[in-house]
Design an enzyme around this catalytic site. Structure first.
Site, PDB file in Angstrom:
ATOM      1  N   GLU A   1       2.779   7.304  43.287  1.00 40.58           N
ATOM      2  CA  GLU A   1       3.613   7.721  42.236  1.00 40.58           C
ATOM      3  C   GLU A   1       5.004   7.494  42.387  1.00 40.58           C
ATOM      4  O   GLU A   1       5.994   8.482  42.441  1.00 40.58           O
ATOM      5  CB  GLU A   1       3.357   9.371  41.956  1.00 40.58           C
ATOM      6  CG  GLU A   1       1.925   9.410  41.434  1.00 40.58           C
ATOM      7  CD  GLU A   1       1.442  11.105  40.967  1.00 40.58           C
ATOM      8  OE1 GLU A   1       1.928  11.852  41.774  1.00 40.58           O
ATOM      9  OE2 GLU A   1       0.787  11.164  40.258  1.00 40.58           O
TER      10      GLU A   1
ATOM     11  N   GLU B   1      -7.580   8.615  43.066  1.00 42.17           N
ATOM     12  CA  GLU B   1      -7.700  10.189  43.132  1.00 42.17           C
ATOM     13  C   GLU B   1      -8.558  10.619  41.886  1.00 42.17           C
ATOM     14  O   GLU B   1      -8.444  10.141  40.772  1.00 42.17           O
ATOM     15  CB  GLU B   1      -6.382  10.966  42.847  1.00 42.17           C
ATOM     16  CG  GLU B   1      -5.472  10.718  44.048  1.00 42.17           C
ATOM     17  CD  GLU B   1      -3.914  11.363  43.606  1.00 42.17           C
ATOM     18  OE1 GLU B   1      -3.869  12.227  43.076  1.00 42.17           O
ATOM     19  OE2 GLU B   1      -3.015  10.960  44.215  1.00 42.17           O
TER      20      GLU B   1
HETATM   21  C1  GAL Z   1      -1.606  13.526  41.647  1.00 41.64           C
HETATM   22  C2  GAL Z   1      -0.679  13.202  43.025  1.00 41.64           C
HETATM   23  C3  GAL Z   1      -1.229  13.948  44.195  1.00 41.64           C
HETATM   24  C4  GAL Z   1      -1.485  15.606  43.471  1.00 41.64           C
HETATM   25  C5  GAL Z   1      -2.349  15.431  42.328  1.00 41.64           C
HETATM   26  C6  GAL Z   1      -2.582  16.751  41.759  1.00 41.64           C
HETATM   27  O1  GAL Z   1      -0.988  13.100  40.385  1.00 41.64           O
HETATM   28  O2  GAL Z   1      -0.941  11.830  43.455  1.00 41.64           O
HETATM   29  O3  GAL Z   1      -0.193  14.059  45.086  1.00 41.64           O
HETATM   30  O4  GAL Z   1      -0.110  15.939  43.069  1.00 41.64           O
HETATM   31  O5  GAL Z   1      -1.872  14.583  41.266  1.00 41.64           O
HETATM   32  O6  GAL Z   1      -2.808  17.852  42.662  1.00 41.64           O
END
Ligand code: GAL
Length: 1000
Positions: A415, A491
């Protein structure tokens, strides 16, 4: 020298070198871990001389964060603070506030008398957060940053015989805080080890190991480059009989390394002045036709995102805890880790090599705070002033870690938006290592990377990408390039609180489409920091619990394991979904599809054992001989003919098949042996599949020998051992006081319920509140005895400000054996647009010791399960206390539901009992076995109000939910909400229940 507000790579430091396992070099080292003298100043102008030896200062433990120096009891050096992406200081790069807690560390260093007098001596920091300056004997020797990266400083010319004063000044905030904006606690200080290292003359400065594998021939090729190798340096692989010069390659037949079979070979690098023993794994990583390949085989990454976390020590994680993480992952079929969002402690990578986990090693870079205010304006990632700093970061990562076979991808960061420095970092990595693809999610054009990555893409969108039919990029050439890339969800499935739901939907897609290379669940662990409340009770603190003015609350608690690493039920769900051998019931429900999902292993090590059982009553068992299924092979198996099937009753008879590993071989042993969850015979259940061979049939209600209800003189009713008032309110059952019985359609919202799926529309919690579900009340309409002597109660249940409600007919009968039967027909009335949280009955019984009530149930278990998180649930008979049925999520919320419960025996503290039989249930015209049962010693309202689990106090009642159905979990805390296949829309529900009380 530069200051903490100057943007420039570290100065006075040595180039990063490879970090072989601790103890693997015979060169001398001296640990500088332990107590250091410490003083915290409110600003970077500490007013303390570098030559001040710190006599009389406090002592602090290194490694550690100063905020946690006396956790969980006292916070003498400021407190931790949590923010996700917004900077907790003004966006004013490279400046940071004057209020900038700064730690002055002091330590005396005396070289041992026998410390070598030749060669060099360097000082190594594994991690210091955020900016630091190192002085020796009053003179500044280096300035560094890159909190999760190593810094090595040559001290040969400044160290003197006898005592030396080492002074380290560490600021909490610096220009580099702008590029270290990861979603985690802000914690400062020297948080990883410090060592003094002898660098022998004619030693081994930096070694780069390449160990490739050709799957077609079974030949491995090794090449070890030693930077500035001294004459006479040799590289040997004793097991393979290899003895090579640095830079010389050799190809020989080998056993390859993979996460499934982490075969390592000892590599000994011997220079005249030093000997280092490394562990090499031969393996190849490739992308062909848009498919990610390890050793030429398609591999799916079934991974987790791991932050470094210890509930007491923050990002100072002991080797034992690192190993616990790896063991827990291996035992739950996790095969990959993304080291979100920075290079981990190097020991963690040694463990990944040894136990077998594929790793995405991620650079220490996140600039997320630039996004919101003005759409990435001023983002360091697109600023030439930052190029050298960012290139330095990836260079240090790759040089430190490239010898690890476990690393299969490099990641440029998280990010951090798009910009020219993304390309610069990618080029720097390619100049050092061409054997691994490059990952970065933040630039969807994917110009500089080798895999297409997204986070939290919906399963619908993932399916499009899997088929290669996702919406095109505006630039045709970039689009064409991206379409040839494999796709990764870096993620997905946000594991915050109770959830994630929908894991199987993604996993099925990963299997279905070769382009999909898998994903990484967000995230491994809840970052709840241990803290004592005013009464001295330890609890897990999240954002705001340290009085931060600016914080992101519970969002830091979103892991598969609780802060103390207790697996939450979601980890067992992960294990069931990720299992390398999957046993899934076929759509017809009468057979099991066995799939070998290993990429490299057959199933010779797996025993397919079955039992035929009714609850825990085993009627027959056996073993299926399926031969050794090759990787990718499938076979459908049906229950054998001629099973001794019992007569049908309201509880199903199951044929349960288990894929069991009975013993370990040398490569499995490190994670297989010593499991505290091992079965009595030491075996390990890889997967379970189940067929209801004799499905449940309806309870006979009313029973064969009904007894008539009666009306008492005061107009109240009696039906067997059940007493009612004159309007039909249930007052007692088997002599036990009943506090209430009514329809319920609400639950204490989960973290997922509280947020909007894909950040749009109202959250489920809002929808339910607007329907008044959190304030339901019941009005009795009529109560009459019908011709057969059954008590028929009509009621309406509804919340405030709405005409919507539920119309219910309760029909009560009793039998001579003391049982009381209830049929409840619940019909939604009005115009319902949205979902409901649940639909069923809430029975509240008086019980002083509700938490201790012992429950034995037949249904799905052993853990809680929900409509979209139920792969781990297996039908059987299980036993728990009410307290243990609940999950202590770091932030209290709905938990503990057991589905498909056809029978439950409750034993109260006074020895009396209540047996519940149920089923089938019909919801929206579709029959289901039993009910969804939840038992709690407090109300859902109290559960909802509590901020932490220790605040929940039993209220003298046992709250029993008997649901026809409950809404799924989804992943809306960050990502998609509950999918249509698990969303609960109001529909008529029929419940059939039998209560059989017994005296104590
Ligand atoms: C993503 C980010 C993580 C964490 C997650 C939400 O956008 O890369 O570091 O913030 O969302 O828990």
């Amino acid at each position: 020298m530069t200051s903490h507000e100057t943007v420039s790579p570290p100065t006075g430091v040595l180039p990063a070198r490879f970090r072989p396992p601790t103890g693997s070099s015979d060169a001398r080292t001296l640990s500088l871990d332990g107590p250091w003298r410490f003083r915290l100043s409110p600003t970077a102008r500490t007013g303390v001389e570098r030559s001040d030896s710190g006599e009389g200062w406090d002592q602090i433990e290194v490694p550690g964060h100063w905020q946690l120096a006396q956790a969980p009891d006292a916070w003498p050096y400021g407190t931790p603070a949590y923010s996700n992406k917004l900077f907790p200081f003004p966006i004013d790069p490279p400046h940071v506030p004057d209020e900038n807690p700064t730690g002055e560390y002091r330590r005396t260093v005396t070289l041992p008398a026998d410390w070598p007098t030749t060669g060099r001596t360097s000082l190594r920091f594994e991690g210091v957060d955020s900016w630091f300056e190192v002085a020796v004997n009053g003179e500044v020797v280096a300035v560094s940053h890159g909190s999760r990266l190593p810094t090595e400083i040559d001290l040969t010319d400044v160290l003197r015989p006898g005592e030396n004063l080492l002074a380290v000044r560490v600021t909490q905030w610096s220009a580099y805080s702008y590029v270290e904006d990861q979603d985690q606690w802000w914690l400062s200080g020297i948080f990883r080890s410090v060592t003094l290292e002898h660098r022998p003359e004619a030693g081994i400065g930096h070694a780069a190991v390449t160990a490739g594998y050709d799957a077609a021939s079974g030949v491995g090729t090794i090449l070890v480059d030693v930077e500035g190798a001294a004459p006479g340096t040799r590289v040997s692989v004793p097991e393979l009989g290899l003895n090579l010069a640095p830079g010389e390659s050799a190809s020989v037949p080998v056993e390859p390394w993979s996460a499934e079979r982490p075969r390592l070979y000892e590599v000994v690098v011997t220079a005249p002045g030093e000997r280092v023993v490394l562990h090499a794994g031969f393996r190849s990583i490739a992308i062909r036709d848009g498919v990610f390949l390890v050793n030429d085989a398609p591999v799916k990454l079934r991974g987790v995102n791991r932050h470094e976390f210890d509930p007491l020590r923050g990002r100072t994680v002991s080797p034992a805890l690192m190993e616990e993480d790896v063991l827990l992952m291996k035992r739950h079929h996790v095969n990959a880790v993304r080291t979100s969002h920075y290079p981990p402690h190097p020991h963690f990578l040694d463990l990944c090599d040894r136990y077998g986990l594929y790793v995405i090693d991620e650079n220490d870079l996140e600039t997320h705070g630039f996004e919101d205010e003005r759409g990435w304006e001023g983002n360091p990632v697109d600023d030439p002033a930052w190029t050298d700093v960012l290139v330095d970061r990836v260079t240090r990562m790759v040089r430190r870690d490239a010898h690890h076979p476990s690393i299969v991808l490099w990641s440029l960061g998280n990010e951090a938006g798009a910009g020219r420095n993304i390309g610069a970092m990618a080029a720097a990595i390619r100049a050092l290592d061409r054997t691994r693809p490059i990952h970065y999610e933040g630039d969807w054009s994917s110009d500089d990377v080798d895999v297409y990555s997204r986070m939290y893409a919906t399963s619908e969108h993932t399916a499009l990408i899997g088929q290669g039919i996702e919406p095109p990029l505006a630039r045709a050439e970039a689009d064409a390039r991206r379409r040839l890339m494999p796709f990764l969800q870096c993620e997905y499935a946000h594991a915050m609180g109770n959830g994630p739901g929908g894991l199987t939907d993604y996993d099925d897609l990963f299997d279905a489409h070769p382009r999909l290379m898998g994903g990484f669940i967000w995230e491994w662990i809840d970052h709840g920091l241990s803290r004592r409340d005013a009464d001295g009770t330890l609890f897990s603190a999240y954002g705001g619990d340290f009085g931060e003015a600016f914080h992101d609350g519970t969002f830091v608690a979103d892991g598969l394991v609780l802060p103390d690493r207790t697996p939450s039920p979601s980890l067992r769900e992960v294990a069931a979904v990720f299992a390398p051998v999957r046993l899934d019931v076929v759509p017809a429900g009468d057979a099991i599809l066995v799939r070998n999902r290993y990429a490299f292993r057959d199933t010779a090590h797996v025993t397919f054992a079955w039992t035929l059982h009714h609850g825990d009553d085993v009627l027959a068992d056996g073993v299926l001989d399926l031969g050794a299924l090759a990787p990718g092979a499938t076979v459908t198996v049906a229950p054998p003919a001629g099973l001794p099937l019992p007569a049908a009753d309201h509880t199903p008879t199951w044929w349960t098949l288990r894929a069991v590993q009975e013993k370990a071989d040398a490569l499995d042993a490190p994670w297989f042996d010593g499991r505290d969850d091992a079965a009595a015979d030491g075996s390990f259940v890889i997967a379970t599949g189940q067929v209801a061979v004799v499905p449940a049939v309806a309870l006979a209600v009313p029973s064969a020998a009904p007894i008539r209800g009666s009306v008492e003189a005061d107009g109240s009713f009696t039906v067997g051992s059940a007493r009612f008032d004159a309007v039909g309110t249930l007052l007692s059952l088997g002599g036990r006081r009943v506090e209430g019985l009514r329809v319920d359609a609400w639950r204490a919202p989960t973290d997922n319920d509280r947020r909007s799926g894909m950040w749009t529309g109202p959250s489920d919690q809002t929808v339910w509140q607007e329907s008044g579900l959190h304030l339901l009340a019941e009005r009795k309409i009529s109560a009459t005895l019908d011709a057969s002597g059954a008590l028929v109660v009509e009621a309406r249940t509804a919340g405030p400000r709405t005409r919507n409600g539920f119309r219910t007919t309760y029909t009560w009968t009793a039998a001579a054996d003391g049982s009381v039967d209830l049929r409840a027909r619940i019909v939604p009335e009005g115009r319902w647009d949205g979902t409901v949280a649940r639909l069923g009955l809430l029975l509240t019984l008086a019980e002083e010791h509700a938490a201790d009530v012992d429950v034995t149930w037949t249904g799905l278990g052993p853990d809680e399960s929900y409509a979209d998180s139920r792969k781990a649930a297996v039908g059987g008979t299980y036993r728990h206390t009410v307290a243990d049925l609940g999950t202590r999520y770091t932030h209290p919320q709905e938990n503990g539901a057991r589905r498909g419960v056809t029978h439950a025996a409750l034993r109260f503290a006074d020895g009396s009992g209540l047996v519940l039989d149920a089923g089938p249930t019909v919801y929206g015209g579709v029959p289901r076995a039993g009910v969804e049962l939840s038992l709690r010693p407090w109300s859902d309202q109290a559960l909802d109000r509590a901020a932490h689990p220790h605040e929940l106090v039993p209220d003298g009642l046992l709250h029993v939910h008997l649901d026809a159905a409950q809404h799924g979990l989804g992943s809306a805390a960050c990502g998609p909400g509950v999918l249509p296949n698990a969303a609960l829309h109001p529909a008529p529900a029929d419940l059939t229940l039998r209560f059989t009380p017994s005296a104590g």
